[in-house]
Every structure is written in C-alpha cells, then in structure tokens.
Write an enzyme that holds these catalytic residues in place. Structure first.
Site, PDB file in Angstrom:
ATOM      1  N   TYR A 160       0.840  -1.195   0.000  1.00  0.00           N
ATOM      2  CA  TYR A 160       0.000   0.000   0.000  1.00  0.00           C
ATOM      3  C   TYR A 160       0.876   1.247   0.000  1.00  0.00           C
ATOM      4  O   TYR A 160       1.910   1.291   0.661  1.00  0.00           O
ATOM      5  CB  TYR A 160      -0.874   0.054   1.263  1.00  0.00           C
ATOM      6  N   HIS A 220      -6.295   1.837  -1.444  1.00  0.00           N
ATOM      7  CA  HIS A 220      -6.280   0.406  -1.759  1.00  0.00           C
ATOM      8  C   HIS A 220      -4.849  -0.039  -2.045  1.00  0.00           C
ATOM      9  O   HIS A 220      -4.014   0.771  -2.460  1.00  0.00           O
ATOM     10  CB  HIS A 220      -7.155   0.122  -2.983  1.00  0.00           C
ATOM     11  N   LYS A 252      -4.811  -4.722  -9.142  1.00  0.00           N
ATOM     12  CA  LYS A 252      -3.459  -4.634  -8.607  1.00  0.00           C
ATOM     13  C   LYS A 252      -2.463  -4.975  -9.716  1.00  0.00           C
ATOM     14  O   LYS A 252      -2.776  -5.724 -10.634  1.00  0.00           O
ATOM     15  CB  LYS A 252      -3.274  -5.598  -7.429  1.00  0.00           C
TER      16      LYS A 252
END
Length: 259
Positions: A148, A156, A193
């Site tokens: 993070y 997020h 991600k």
C-alpha cells in the site's frame, strides 16, 4: 495502475502524515519504553500501551489481539514485522518462551527454523518498508504480500507481490510456465493490482546470519497483461499510426492473442 484513494481528502491526509514520520514516532516510542516482544510459534506477541497502540495501528505493524484484559492491548507481529522492528529499526527486544532475550542471530536462526524461506521474505519485506510502502500479507490474493502507498484505510493496495529466489522458485514451482503467469496476472487484474515480482539474488552468499543480508541484491519486475484488442494498429485514409510497446528494464509486458 495508480493509487486508488478511499474517499475525498484521503490523499491530502496521507501527504500531511507521511508514513516515514509515523514509523519514526513508533521507533522512538518503543525505544523509550524498552519494549519486549514474546516469541509465540511463527509470530511475536507485543503488549502495547495507549500511545504505542495508536502508532502500531497508524504504521500498520501487527494486528490487534482481542483478549479479556481491558487495560492491556496485545499485537501479533509476523516474523518479518518483528525482525524489522528488532534488527532494522533497533527498537524492539524479543524474548523466547524461556524468557531469554534473543540477540539478532538467535532470532534469525529461530525464524529460519520455522520457515525456510524467511530470509527471502524478510529481504523483500524490508526492501519495501525502507521505501515507505505498507506491507501486508497477500494470502487472500494468492501472493506473498500486498503493498500500500499509505494506510489501508486511506488507499487500496497497489501491488500484489511475489517473492522469488534461486531456491524458493524451484521449491514452490511458481511462474515457471506461461499458464502460471496468465492465471496470476488475470487474478491481479480482477482486483485492480499490478503484479510485482521481487527476485532475491544471494550473490553466492548463504543465509547463516543476518549479516548476509548486506550481500544480497533485489531485482524488481512489474508484470502486466497486454491485450491486442486495445493496442492494435490503426489505419485510416488520412493517417497511419503504429503503436509500439517499449518496456523498460523494470517492466515486462506479455501479449495475449485473446482477451
């Protein structure tokens, strides 16, 4: 993918309270109180006062443990978190179940005995933490860590992290064939991600003591999925455009013929 902030004002709050400053405050607090953690299996238990509880939560070290003791707060630290506070920041002492204070080398040997890949995982963890990334377990996403930009309450996680080295790459059999890459990249994409592979190169040195870490080097690679449907050549009577992908040394882009 860039940072995905959680709500209005989250980015401004993160900029106003850099993670480096919060970790520095935690380091000072633990040092002043001469804090000691207790080895418990594959984790370390730490009793925290009110100030340390706030700082541990803000800096994202450990997880609170719910107990019946109303006047005490305990935190469960992973082996990487505990060794980072002990070895890298020098602000935490750790004792064994026999109440014997462990030095860095004894602690290193204990953690290696609990998990063979600990040296590789710790090197990756400390590498990211030194760069002021918040690092958490990535088991729920099928990776080793998630990283993070700041506190998870504000943003997020940006990267799904896999840790590889000469030894654990063969032992775990990860990312050895194209299907492994495809599945992992698709999973990362579905949770927004970027896949970050951290390769630990021991440069011919073993892992007998924590001093070996100074001899190790770290190689980072981000791996993204390229879709031909999004980057195909476009030609019109007026103009002709060609799209070329030139990945840098730190990025690998794989082309898929189908989406």
């Amino acid at each position: 993918m860039g940072p995905r902030w959680k709500g209005k004002g989250a980015e401004a709050k993160a900029l106003a309270e850099p993670m480096s400053e919060i970790v520095s405050q935690l380091q000072s607090s633990l040092t002043r109180s001469d804090s000691q953690g207790l080895l418990s299996g594959c984790s370390v238990l730490l009793e925290a006062g009110a100030e340390q509880t706030e700082l541990l939560n803000r800096s994202c070290f450990g997880r609170p443990v719910i107990t019946a003791e109303k006047d005490k707060q305990w935190f469960q630290l992973s082996m990487e978190e505990a060794f980072y506070l002990c070895h890298s920041l020098g602000c935490l002492k750790i004792v064994g179940e026999d109440n014997h204070l462990k030095n860095d080398e004894e602690l290193w040997q204990y953690m290696k005995s609990r998990r063979e890949t600990f040296p590789d995982f710790y090197m990756a963890y400390s590498h990211l933490r030194i760069k002021n990334w918040v690092v958490r377990s990535g088991s729920q996403y099928g990776v080793d860590f998630v990283a993070y930009r700041h506190h998870p309450a504000l943003v997020h996680s940006e990267y799904a992290v896999l840790v590889l080295s000469e030894e654990n790459e063969n032992a775990n059999g990860r990312l050895r064939v194209w299907s492994d890459f495809d599945c992992t990249i698709r999973l990362c994409g579905s949770v927004a991600k970027t896949l970050l592979v951290i390769h630990i190169n021991k440069n011919g040195h073993g892992a007998t003591t924590p001093l070996c870490l100074k001899k190790y080097s770290v190689e980072e690679r981000t791996i993204t999925r390229w879709s031909a449907e999004q980057c195909r050549e476009v030609q019109t009577p007026e103009t002709s455009s060609n799209y070329h992908l030139n990945p840098s040394n730190h990025e690998i882009i794989f082309g898929l013929l189908t989406s």
